[in-house]
Design a protein around this motif. Structure first.
Motif, PDB file in Angstrom:
ATOM      1  N   ALA A   9      34.690  16.045 -41.395  1.00 50.35           N
ATOM      2  CA  ALA A   9      34.669  14.859 -42.256  1.00 50.35           C
ATOM      3  C   ALA A   9      35.886  13.981 -42.007  1.00 50.35           C
ATOM      4  N   THR A  10      37.039  14.588 -41.825  1.00 50.10           N
ATOM      5  CA  THR A  10      38.248  13.824 -41.524  1.00 50.10           C
ATOM      6  C   THR A  10      38.087  13.067 -40.211  1.00 50.10           C
ATOM      7  N   LEU A  11      37.541  13.729 -39.208  1.00 51.14           N
ATOM      8  CA  LEU A  11      37.368  13.107 -37.901  1.00 51.14           C
ATOM      9  C   LEU A  11      36.251  12.064 -37.909  1.00 51.14           C
ATOM     10  N   MET A  12      35.328  12.151 -38.872  1.00 55.58           N
ATOM     11  CA  MET A  12      34.238  11.178 -39.005  1.00 55.58           C
ATOM     12  C   MET A  12      34.689   9.906 -39.718  1.00 55.58           C
ATOM     13  N   ASP A  13      35.904   9.898 -40.220  1.00 55.86           N
ATOM     14  CA  ASP A  13      36.407   8.747 -40.964  1.00 55.86           C
ATOM     15  C   ASP A  13      36.640   7.555 -40.016  1.00 55.86           C
ATOM     16  N   LYS A  14      36.884   6.403 -40.598  1.00 56.66           N
ATOM     17  CA  LYS A  14      37.233   5.166 -39.867  1.00 56.66           C
ATOM     18  C   LYS A  14      36.116   4.788 -38.885  1.00 56.66           C
ATOM     19  N   CYS A  15      36.365   4.807 -37.579  1.00 51.03           N
ATOM     20  CA  CYS A  15      35.333   4.380 -36.620  1.00 51.03           C
ATOM     21  C   CYS A  15      34.151   5.337 -36.597  1.00 51.03           C
ATOM     22  N   GLY A  16      34.389   6.576 -37.018  1.00 51.73           N
ATOM     23  CA  GLY A  16      33.296   7.533 -37.113  1.00 51.73           C
ATOM     24  C   GLY A  16      33.227   8.497 -35.944  1.00 51.73           C
ATOM     25  N   GLY A  17      32.205   9.335 -35.986  1.00 54.63           N
ATOM     26  CA  GLY A  17      32.010  10.321 -34.928  1.00 54.63           C
ATOM     27  C   GLY A  17      30.728  11.081 -35.128  1.00 54.63           C
ATOM     28  N   THR A  18      30.310  11.759 -34.084  1.00 52.83           N
ATOM     29  CA  THR A  18      29.126  12.608 -34.144  1.00 52.83           C
ATOM     30  C   THR A  18      29.547  14.054 -33.937  1.00 52.83           C
ATOM     31  N   VAL A  19      29.019  14.951 -34.761  1.00 48.63           N
ATOM     32  CA  VAL A  19      29.449  16.347 -34.803  1.00 48.63           C
ATOM     33  C   VAL A  19      28.414  17.221 -34.114  1.00 48.63           C
ATOM     34  N   ASN A  20      28.836  17.886 -33.049  1.00 50.55           N
ATOM     35  CA  ASN A  20      27.891  18.699 -32.282  1.00 50.55           C
ATOM     36  C   ASN A  20      27.736  20.113 -32.829  1.00 50.55           C
ATOM     37  N   SER A  21      26.489  20.554 -32.876  1.00 50.31           N
ATOM     38  CA  SER A  21      26.180  21.958 -33.142  1.00 50.31           C
ATOM     39  C   SER A  21      25.130  22.391 -32.135  1.00 50.31           C
ATOM     40  N   SER A  22      25.416  23.441 -31.389  1.00 45.62           N
ATOM     41  CA  SER A  22      24.490  23.929 -30.363  1.00 45.62           C
ATOM     42  C   SER A  22      23.894  25.269 -30.765  1.00 45.62           C
ATOM     43  N   ARG A  23      24.660  26.343 -30.606  1.00 42.33           N
ATOM     44  CA  ARG A  23      24.132  27.679 -30.924  1.00 42.33           C
ATOM     45  C   ARG A  23      23.729  27.812 -32.386  1.00 42.33           C
ATOM     46  N   GLY A  24      24.450  27.114 -33.271  1.00 47.48           N
ATOM     47  CA  GLY A  24      24.112  27.189 -34.688  1.00 47.48           C
ATOM     48  C   GLY A  24      22.697  26.729 -34.979  1.00 47.48           C
ATOM     49  N   ILE A  25      22.165  25.871 -34.118  1.00 46.95           N
ATOM     50  CA  ILE A  25      20.790  25.391 -34.268  1.00 46.95           C
ATOM     51  C   ILE A  25      19.849  26.145 -33.343  1.00 46.95           C
ATOM     52  N   LEU A  26      20.227  26.288 -32.069  1.00 49.43           N
ATOM     53  CA  LEU A  26      19.360  26.958 -31.096  1.00 49.43           C
ATOM     54  C   LEU A  26      19.094  28.409 -31.467  1.00 49.43           C
ATOM     55  N   CYS A  27      20.085  29.062 -32.029  1.00 50.13           N
ATOM     56  CA  CYS A  27      19.955  30.490 -32.366  1.00 50.13           C
ATOM     57  C   CYS A  27      19.794  30.716 -33.868  1.00 50.13           C
ATOM     58  N   ALA A  28      19.384  29.685 -34.593  1.00 46.06           N
ATOM     59  CA  ALA A  28      19.240  29.811 -36.051  1.00 46.06           C
ATOM     60  C   ALA A  28      18.226  30.874 -36.433  1.00 46.06           C
ATOM     61  N   TRP A  29      17.257  31.113 -35.558  1.00 48.91           N
ATOM     62  CA  TRP A  29      16.221  32.122 -35.847  1.00 48.91           C
ATOM     63  C   TRP A  29      16.806  33.515 -36.053  1.00 48.91           C
ATOM     64  N   LYS A  30      17.977  33.772 -35.485  1.00 51.38           N
ATOM     65  CA  LYS A  30      18.587  35.097 -35.606  1.00 51.38           C
ATOM     66  C   LYS A  30      19.068  35.393 -37.023  1.00 51.38           C
ATOM     67  N   LYS A  31      19.264  34.316 -37.830  1.00 56.09           N
ATOM     68  CA  LYS A  31      19.703  34.495 -39.216  1.00 56.09           C
ATOM     69  C   LYS A  31      18.699  33.979 -40.228  1.00 56.09           C
ATOM     70  N   ASP A  32      17.632  33.373 -39.750  1.00 57.78           N
ATOM     71  CA  ASP A  32      16.636  32.781 -40.637  1.00 57.78           C
ATOM     72  C   ASP A  32      15.853  33.867 -41.367  1.00 57.78           C
ATOM     73  N   SER A  33      15.709  33.728 -42.684  1.00 54.26           N
ATOM     74  CA  SER A  33      15.062  34.774 -43.490  1.00 54.26           C
ATOM     75  C   SER A  33      13.604  34.997 -43.092  1.00 54.26           C
ATOM     76  N   ASP A  34      12.898  33.916 -42.802  1.00 52.62           N
ATOM     77  CA  ASP A  34      11.492  34.059 -42.404  1.00 52.62           C
ATOM     78  C   ASP A  34      11.364  34.784 -41.071  1.00 52.62           C
ATOM     79  N   CYS A  35      12.236  34.463 -40.136  1.00 57.72           N
ATOM     80  CA  CYS A  35      12.202  35.127 -38.825  1.00 57.72           C
ATOM     81  C   CYS A  35      12.606  36.589 -38.936  1.00 57.72           C
ATOM     82  N   LEU A  36      13.604  36.874 -39.762  1.00 52.58           N
ATOM     83  CA  LEU A  36      14.028  38.266 -39.955  1.00 52.58           C
ATOM     84  C   LEU A  36      12.918  39.094 -40.586  1.00 52.58           C
ATOM     85  N   ALA A  37      12.210  38.487 -41.520  1.00 49.71           N
ATOM     86  CA  ALA A  37      11.108  39.199 -42.180  1.00 49.71           C
ATOM     87  C   ALA A  37       9.972  39.484 -41.205  1.00 49.71           C
TER      88      ALA A  37
END
Length: 303
Positions: A242-270
């Motif tokens: 959030a601090t880095l997104m201030d003023k001119c702004g910025g885009t925040v990257n998430s890769s494994r947190g999204i690509l590998c979300a199935w490993k922690k997703d409750s529906d996938c675990l079930a």
């Protein structure tokens, strides 16, 4: 003419600041899904297409970052998948950042610039490594005059950044401060070319894994748009983003947190890893993207 960094900044305002990283390694896909495709590379392409489609429909992100190394590692077929992924992002209407981190002497840098700003691997914005000298940036900056954008490594998110970036010079500044001053100089060069636009085609990569530097760097370069890695799997907190997104702004990257979300997703675990389908893991990625967008926007509201 709007340059691509300006378009990205506007998409960030409309869709939120999330950048979905398509650093898609076959190992991030369960065997129950991989076995349904003729090769791991084709499974990667199918997964990328699903994620691009869902993110675009749900407006959960403003851009995608495609890390070329994962595609190079799959050989010729992997590079074809890389090119196809770039085309899919282009069709989505969102911005594509190709994470190539090139940096070499002028003639070679010129060839890299042609390779990634024209032809089969043409993209919107690329990442650049300036630590071989600032003359290496010039061939890439020339394409910014035509609307392309570059994110120059300023402060990265890896622990080893202290080996070079944080080293103190005789004048008391850090190495990365020299890089920042060069980015400011380049930014001012483009002011007349793109008068009236709210950011420069010259951006900076600034990792969000260290809180101490976030406000310092954001205040030092208020008119430079940031690509912010380190969020999610690398441990970067939303409040730092959030601090880095201030003023001119910025885009925040998430890769494994999204690509590998199935490993922690409750529906996938079930359901169990051996029974997962492409729809299951894409559903999990979609939910993770929406949750990340909300977390980042909430953190920015509380800044």
């Amino acid at each position: 003419m709007k340059h691509n960094m300006q378009i990205l900044q506007e998409l960030g305002t409309a869709n939120g600041p999330l950048c979905v990283g398509l650093d898609t390694d076959p190992s991030y896909i369960p065997q129950s899904v991989l076995k349904n495709y003729p090769s791991p590379a084709q499974a990667v392409l199918a997964y990328n297409k699903e994620i691009i489609s869902r993110v675009t429909q749900e407006k959960s992100a403003c851009c995608f970052k495609v890390q070329i190394a994962y595609y190079e590692a799959m050989g010729l077929e992997g590079m074809k998948v890389y090119a196809e992924t770039l085309k899919e992002v282009k069709k989505s209407g969102l911005i594509c950042i190709s994470d190539i981190k090139r940096g070499d002497i002028a003639a070679t840098a010129g060839a890299y610039a042609r390779a990634h700003f024209t032809g089969d691997f043409e993209t919107d914005i690329i990442t650049i490594n300036p630590y071989m000298g600032f003359d290496t940036l010039k061939p890439f900056a020339e394409y910014c005059k035509k609307g392309k954008g570059i994110f120059v490594l300023l402060r990265t998110s890896n622990p080893g950044m202290t080996d070079i970036e944080q080293q103190e010079l005789k004048n008391g500044k850090r190495v990365l401060d020299n890089v920042g001053e060069e980015l400011e100089r380049l930014r001012t060069e483009f002011e007349s070319d793109f008068a009236g636009q709210t950011c420069s085609p010259i951006g900076a990569v600034v990792g969000c894994t260290e809180e101490s530097d976030a406000r310092l760097l954001r205040d030092a370069y208020p008119e430079i748009y940031f690509l912010i890695p380190g969020y999610g799997a690398q441990g970067g907190a939303a409040r730092i983003c959030a601090t880095l997104m201030d003023k001119c702004g910025g885009t925040v990257n998430s890769s494994r947190g999204i690509l590998c979300a199935w490993k922690k997703d409750s529906d996938c675990l079930a359901k169990g890893e051996d029974s997962l389908t492409m729809k299951d893991i894409a559903d999990a990625a979609s939910k993770a993207a929406l949750a990340s967008k909300k977390e980042l926007l909430d953190a920015y509201k509380n800044l």
